[in-house]
Scaffold this active site. Structure first.
Site, PDB file in Angstrom:
ATOM      1  CB  CYS A 104      -0.930   0.009   1.210  1.00  0.00           C
ATOM      2  SG  CYS A 104      -2.000   1.471   1.264  1.00  0.00           S
ATOM      3  N   GLY A 206      -0.720  -4.946 -11.972  1.00  0.00           N
ATOM      4  CA  GLY A 206      -0.539  -3.559 -12.386  1.00  0.00           C
ATOM      5  C   GLY A 206      -0.821  -3.335 -13.856  1.00  0.00           C
ATOM      6  NE  ARG A 230      -5.440   1.440 -11.870  1.00  0.00           N
ATOM      7  CZ  ARG A 230      -4.923   1.914 -12.982  1.00  0.00           C
ATOM      8  NH1 ARG A 230      -5.586   2.795 -13.713  1.00  0.00           N
ATOM      9  NH2 ARG A 230      -3.733   1.520 -13.403  1.00  0.00           N
TER      10      ARG A 230
END
Length: 353
Positions: A104, A206, A230
């Site tokens: 994080c 990623g 995402r």
């Protein structure tokens, strides 16, 4: 990709993971993604101290319902004993895997709490946390991290070796440093240096926004699987599409607009049931926006959804938005899908810029 055996009876048949995403991968989203074909789901990042305080909201974040398959709870913290105790509690509540967050990058966690990616700067302390957590629970413990704190300290390969020696069963590497946050482009090729450093499975993470991205990330990294973040916004079926493409080489057909509406309504209703009407309605707004993005009239639709405080009215508005698009027929729906795809690519490019 081959199935992954993490030990302790945990086998991941399809190593396509849904990434832990704060405010996104709550139980309704994970449950839906699992039903639609995701190989493994991981909870939102959970603070170990809050877990031990048995904070009501934190325990809700850590809930698992089995999904008919193993699921993981991700913990963050900087104190070995606290992490160990929180891991025990997570397992007692049904977690089949405990994932430790060393990735994080947000200031509150990495700087304020010296947790998350800050632990990549102190391998000795990181090792104590890993050892304590592994010793504490009878389930596999995995690790998610970045390439390093910055480009002057790309120590993911050495930390992965430390993790393996501590008993960690799998490592996920996000191809950015902490200092990059979410800017620039994920370096999939760097992950190969981590894969070459250890014998345990490695996942690459990623900027994987399409099935083709997943294939290229695996080719460059040599990883054993992928973790998707995402790219799943408004597309809980995306991990299944990735798995199908990696298995067959054929790009999966996008769900029909009718199927997308059915998934959205299922998701919306489950959020209301899980969180309660008021909270569920508020949290659902971003998901409704992601599902509808790129469809004709979606900007006005989202604005109207955000203004409503009545759940039946929101559901009626969703139905009222999608039904005319369905009535327009196949060609109009295809045009809408095309427009939506272009908008997603543009949005992905903006986020990565």
């Amino acid at each position: 990709m081959r199935p992954l055996d993490l030990g302790c009876g945990v086998r991941i048949g399809t190593p396509v993971y849904l990434a832990p995403m704060s405010g996104v991968t709550d139980l309704p989203f994970r449950r839906l993604a699992r039903r639609l074909g995701t190989g493994m789901v991981v909870s939102e990042m959970i603070a170990s101290q809050a877990m031990l305080r048995e904070n009501r909201q934190t325990l809700k974040m850590a809930e698992v319902d089995g999904f008919g398959a193993p699921s993981a709870v991700q913990l963050a913290g900087c104190e070995p004993q606290v992490m160990a105790d929180a891991a025990r509690l997570a397992v007692d509540r049904g977690a089949a895997v405990v994932d430790i967050n060393f990735g994080c990058p947000v200031k509150k966690v990495a700087v304020g709490q010296q947790a998350g990616s800050a632990l990549m700067r102190d391998e000795a302390r990181a090792a104590r946390i890993l050892e304590a957590t592994v010793r504490a629970v009878p389930v596999p413990v995995t690790l998610k991290m970045r390439m390093g704190w910055d480009h002057r300290s790309l120590n993911a390969p050495s930390l992965a070796r430390v993790a393996e020696e501590c008993g960690i069963r799998l490592v996920t590497v996000h191809g950015r440093t902490r200092q990059q946050l979410y800017t620039g482009t994920a370096d999939w090729a760097f992950v190969r240096s981590v894969k070459d450093a250890v014998r345990i499975p490695v996942l690459v993470n990623g900027d994987i926004l399409s099935p083709e991205d997943a294939a290229e990330a695996l080719r460059r990294s040599g990883a054993d699987g992928v973790m998707l973040g995402r790219g799943c916004y408004g597309r809980p079926w995306f991990p299944r599409q990735v798995a199908e493409y990696l298995s067959t080489g054929t790009t999966a057909v996008e769900p029909s607009l009718a199927e997308q509406l059915a998934v959205l309504l299922e998701h919306f209703r489950d959020m209301l049931s899980h969180h309660g009407t008021a909270t569920g309605l508020r949290l659902s707004r971003k998901h409704v926006a992601w599902y509808s993005k790129g469809l004709p009239g979606s900007a006005e639709f989202r604005a109207r959804v955000n203004a409503l405080e009545d759940a039946p009215a929101v559901e009626a508005l969703i139905e009222g938005f999608y039904r005319p698009l369905l009535d327009q027929g196949l060609e109009a729906a295809r045009a809408a899908f095309h427009a939506r795809g272009l908008s997603k690519e543009a949005e992905a490019g903006r986020l990565a810029a």
